[in-house]
Design a protein around this motif. Structure first.
Motif: not given
Length: 302
Positions: A190-206
């Motif tokens: 069905l497709g490919m997922i790239e995991n652990m790509s970037g970092y989500a700020c635990p405070c604001c989610g950016e």
């Protein structure tokens, strides 16, 4: 042949079977499997989803689905799966983790024992009507994968796969083994997922791209596969899947937990949908459903 027919009968009311594959361990395949199951469940108030954990030597689905410690019951119609959403009974879970006496017990089995366990999961569990059965497989391509394909030969047309990788070159090289496997057993990707790509700020989610990114998308392009999306390193998701709770400190979303408890319902899903990963995965789930719909349309006209 009789055993295969038993599996076919048991799965005859399962519309879509999605294998979650990865070329190597440590890429977050099990967490992606859980997120896929939760997102498909949340996509419709009537969606019925199952998640089957065939990573027999490292079962993690019970803990991630917040049903660790629950037991599997026997009925006149087979094993009754554990329902992560309680009385709603729309999210069925099955794992060898439910059968262990202690969480820390090791599973030391040779190939024939693994094969027999997978057959029981497929043929003896009372799956019932399911729109999606998500199968969390072990890393690589091993006995478990071959057993799955052998036992599910009667429902082969309903099997598809999602491939999980990380942006690093080593993981991307191992993904080619997964793609080779899907070609060998004629399973549509069905497709490919790239995991652990970037970092989500635990405070604001950016989400910030502090690590390498884009490798999975480039490989999908080269292999003419659909790129389903990328997921960040998300500490809120890690905490949720480890404990069933979100950080109640000053991090975003923590103050909503008491309200969720009072409202009732499927609390794990509500908390998950509020994480950065949950928001990103909504689009991934829509793409998965779109790919499944395209395939159904093609097969109808063949």
């Amino acid at each position: 042949m009789a055993l295969q027919e038993a599996v076919t009968r048991r799965l005859e009311r399962v519309k879509n079977i999605i294998l979650v594959l990865s070329g190597k361990g440590g890429v977050g395949k099990s967490s992606v499997s859980v997120q896929l199951a939760l997102s498909l469940y949340g996509s419709s108030p009537t969606a019925k989803v199952g998640i089957l954990d065939v990573d027999l030597t490292g079962p993690s689905i019970p803990r991630m689905m917040d049903v660790d410690g629950e037991g599997v019951h026997q009925s006149s119609d087979g094993w009754v799966p554990v329902y992560a959403d309680g009385s709603s009974a729309r999210l069925a879970c099955m794992s060898v983790g439910f059968l262990l006496k202690k969480r820390g017990d090791s599973v030391v089995w040779r190939g024939p024992k693994k094969n027999a366990m997978i057959r029981q999961f497929l043929g003896d569990v009372r799956w019932g009507d399911l729109d999606y059965l998500v199968v969390d497989t072990p890393p690589g391509t091993s006995d478990e994968h071959l057993s799955l394909m052998e036992h599910m030969a009667g429902v082969h047309s309903r099997i598809s796969a999602v491939v999980v990788t990380t942006p690093q070159a080593v993981a991307l090289m191992d993904v080619m083994k997964c793609l080779s496997f899907t070609q060998a057993v004629n399973v549509r990707v069905l497709g490919m997922i790239e995991n652990m790509s970037g970092y989500a700020c635990p405070c604001c989610g950016e989400i910030s791209n502090v690590f390498s990114t884009g490798g999975g998308e480039e490989m999908a392009r080269k292999e003419k596969l659909r790129f389903l999306g990328r997921l960040p390193v998300d500490t809120n998701l890690v905490t949720l899947l480890d404990t069933g709770e979100l950080d109640t400190g000053e991090g975003w979303g923590g103050e909503e937990e008491e309200e969720e408890e009072e409202e009732g319902g499927f609390v794990l899903l509500k908390r998950y949908e509020g994480t950065p990963s949950g928001k990103e995965f909504r689009e991934i789930a829509l793409k998965v459903q779109d790919e499944l719909g395209r395939y159904d349309h093609v097969t109808e006209h063949e």
